[in-house]
Design an enzyme around this catalytic site. Structure first.
Site, short mmCIF file in Angstrom:
data_model
loop_
_atom_site.label_atom_id
_atom_site.label_comp_id
_atom_site.label_asym_id
_atom_site.label_seq_id
_atom_site.Cartn_x
_atom_site.Cartn_y
_atom_site.Cartn_z
N SER A 75 46.13 41.85 24.72
CA SER A 75 45.16 42.90 25.03
C SER A 75 44.66 43.59 23.75
CB SER A 75 45.82 43.93 25.94
OG SER A 75 46.87 44.57 25.26
N GLU A 89 43.62 37.69 18.62
CA GLU A 89 42.68 37.22 19.64
C GLU A 89 42.87 38.14 20.84
OE1 GLU A 89 40.33 35.18 19.39
OE2 GLU A 89 40.89 34.11 17.56
N CYS A 129 40.44 34.38 28.63
CA CYS A 129 39.67 35.32 27.81
C CYS A 129 38.26 34.78 27.56
CB CYS A 129 40.40 35.65 26.51
SG CYS A 129 41.07 34.23 25.70
N LYS A 152 57.81 35.27 20.11
CA LYS A 152 58.03 36.07 21.32
C LYS A 152 56.97 35.76 22.37
CE LYS A 152 56.67 39.86 23.30
NZ LYS A 152 57.00 39.54 24.68
N GLU A 202 36.87 44.36 30.31
CA GLU A 202 37.46 43.09 30.74
C GLU A 202 38.34 43.32 31.97
OE1 GLU A 202 40.56 41.07 28.36
OE2 GLU A 202 39.24 39.34 28.43
P1 ADP Z 1 48.62 41.90 28.79
O1 ADP Z 1 48.22 43.26 29.25
O2 ADP Z 1 47.57 40.88 28.99
O3 ADP Z 1 49.98 41.47 29.21
P2 ADP Z 1 49.63 42.64 26.20
O4 ADP Z 1 48.86 42.91 24.96
O5 ADP Z 1 50.37 43.76 26.82
O6 ADP Z 1 48.62 41.97 27.20
O7 ADP Z 1 50.66 41.47 25.97
C1 ADP Z 1 50.47 40.40 25.06
C2 ADP Z 1 51.76 40.18 24.31
O8 ADP Z 1 52.01 41.34 23.50
C3 ADP Z 1 52.99 40.01 25.22
O9 ADP Z 1 53.85 39.05 24.66
C4 ADP Z 1 53.59 41.38 25.19
O10 ADP Z 1 54.98 41.40 25.46
C5 ADP Z 1 53.33 41.79 23.74
N1 ADP Z 1 53.42 43.24 23.52
C6 ADP Z 1 53.20 44.24 24.38
N2 ADP Z 1 53.43 45.45 23.80
C7 ADP Z 1 53.80 45.20 22.52
C8 ADP Z 1 54.16 46.02 21.40
N3 ADP Z 1 54.21 47.34 21.47
N4 ADP Z 1 54.46 45.41 20.25
C9 ADP Z 1 54.40 44.06 20.14
N5 ADP Z 1 54.11 43.24 21.16
C10 ADP Z 1 53.79 43.79 22.33
#
Ligand code: ADP
Length: 477
Positions: free
Chosen positions: A225, A246, A280, A171, A379
């Protein structure tokens, strides 16, 4: 515009598309990409599970050939894919092409690793018995990636997963499906059997969450994140599944009185502002001893005046746009916070207009910051850097380590004594001497400590730690 579809069980499927927008020019639609549903994601997981027994026993020459072919095609198309990357993410074309080249190198490296996987044979403590230690594939791996490296991060997770005989549900980040779609298409045409690699594009809350909740994933490798990383960890513990995270960084770069000023300024400008500070491993804290402080700040400010912010595909641009409106708001909110906290805004801080509607922000430098300020602890993930003045090396080292994060750390010095001491005592996973904190090789381990990372290292031969499981077999002949 044709919809780029998801790949599930070897078939391209999906009609419900979402627009991929160019952050350098929001009128430019890069493409339309299908959005997977919960059901699609479950089917992808089922397909990967069904494909696992055969792929886990596939020959190493088959894996080698597919990964090599993928590397070759990526490299042959580096200009086109570099442009796609720059259009969807906003880093400049030279960086886009550089990242595509790195993805090709990663596939090439793991093509070789498929041939090199070895175990150990030892005598048992009991006479007449032999012990074999081997690495086996883990199973179905869930791969969840962020937007800031649209091709390199997918490559450094997909290549080892396939190399060691795992099947994959992948994904990518919602903002940058283009490069991910391209590498899945290349791998599919290179001859991967049905179901070995499945692509499910769509929102984290739907697609990602369905992956987290599945009992059929043996491992999840995640970059993103800290908040989402914690969700991945909690769900993985619930399902007794291996996970690798990471997450963020707040990387320090120490500049000592004896530094070569030019080297220090180049390293700081590169790691703080290139790729719009959206790495990062970016240095967002410049910890500078007082004897060089004013000269360093003056020289860095002069350098920042020469940095051209603009459309990522224009040859004169050094720094492209921020990735989207949400990230831009986060950056400008932190700039306001820095001013309110009492740091001095020494350069930038403003949004800038260009010929095209995009999310352009000046490189922003704070001075007179303290390590306790929120701009020094949290960050930001944008082109926003703080300079913190310190008395001496000891104070600099203590401050460099005084952070919740521990991904990368740098020092600019001509002293062997301080460089060596810093390498040994920095609480970061990666340490750079007279180099930017960002910019790493593809064949050596990548990862951090503390809140930055969890689990085994990524990349290089260390990747086997996560993507395989060890078996110890005893034989009495
Ligand atoms: P950012 O804020 O830098 O976009 P995220 O952690 O939100 O960082 O996103 C990193 C990845 O995690 C993306 O592919 C995002 O779609 C996915 N993601 C966000 N929320 C969820 C969740 N609840 N479960 C699994 N994956 C998620």
């Amino acid at each position: 515009m044709t919809i780029r579809q998801n790949l599930i069980a070897g078939e391209w499927v999906g009609s419900n598309g979402s627009e991929n927008i160019n952050p350098s020019d929001t009128k430019d639609v890069v493409g339309i990409y299908a959005q997977a549903t919960t059901d699609d994601t479950r089917q992808a997981i089922a397909a990967a599970k069904a494909a696992f027994p055969a792929w886990s026993r596939s020959g190493i020459l088959e894996r080698h050939a597919i990964l090599r072919k993928t590397s070759d095609e990526i490299l042959a198309r580096k200009q086109e894919l570099g442009e796609l990357l720059s259009r969807e993410e906003g880093k400049i074309l030279a960086e886009g092409i550089g990242e595509v080249t790195r993805a090709a190198q990663i596939f090439d490296f793991f093509a070789g690793e498929a041939l090199r996987l070895a175990g150990e044979v030892l005598p048992s403590a009991r006479p007449g018995i032999g012990v074999e230690i081997t690495r086996e594939p883990l199973g179905v791996i869930g791969i969840i990636t962020p937007w800031n490296f649209p091709i390199a991060i997918p490559a450094w997770k997909i290549a080892p997963a396939l190399c060691y005989g795992n099947t994959v549900v992948f994904k990518p980040a919602e903002l940058v499906p283009g490069c991910s779609w391209a590498i899945v298409d290349i791998l599919h045409r290179a001859g991967l059997p049905k179901g070995v690699l499945n692509l499910v594009m769509g929102p984290g809350s739907v697609v990602g969450q369905t992956m987290l909740d599945s009992p059929d994933l043996a491992g999840i490798t995640f970059t993103g994140s800290t908040g989402t990383g914690k969700r991945v960890a909690a769900a993985s513990i619930e399902h007794n599944r291996k996970f690798q995270l990471e997450m963020g960084g707040k990387n320090p770069m120490v500049v000592l009185d004896d530094a070569d000023l030019k080297v220090a300024v180049e390293a700081a400008a590169n790691s703080g502002f290139f790729s719009t500070g959206q790495r990062c491993t970016a240095s967002s804290r410049l910890i500078v001893t007082e004897g060089i402080h004013d000269r360093f700040v003056d020289a860095l400010t002069e350098k920042l005046k020469t940095i051209q912010v603009g459309h990522a595909l224009k040859p004169e641009t050094h720094v492209g746009p921020v990735v989207d409106a949400r990230q831009l708001k986060q950056d400008t909110d932190y700039i306001d916070i820095g001013v309110k906290e009492g740091a001095k805004l020494a350069f930038g801080g403003e949004r800038v207009e260009r010929d095209t509607p995009g999310f352009f922000l000046q490189p922003t430098l704070f001075t007179e910051a303290t390590n306790a300020m929120r701009i020094s602890r949290e960050e930001i993930f944008g082109p926003v850097v703080s300079v913190i003045r310190v008395k001496n090396y000891d104070e600099a080292l203590a401050m460099a380590n005084d952070t919740p994060f521990g991904l990368s750390a740098g020092i600019a010095t001509t002293s062997l004594k301080y460089a060596t001491h810093f390498k040994r005592n920095s609480e970061a996973g990666m340490v750079m001497v007279n180099l930017p904190t960002a910019g790493v090789d593809f064949h050596v381990p990548f990862g951090g400590r503390k809140a930055s990372s969890f689990g085994p290292r990524e990349q290089g031969k260390y990747a086997a730690e996560f993507f395989t499981v060890v078996k110890t077999a005893y034989t009495q002949a």
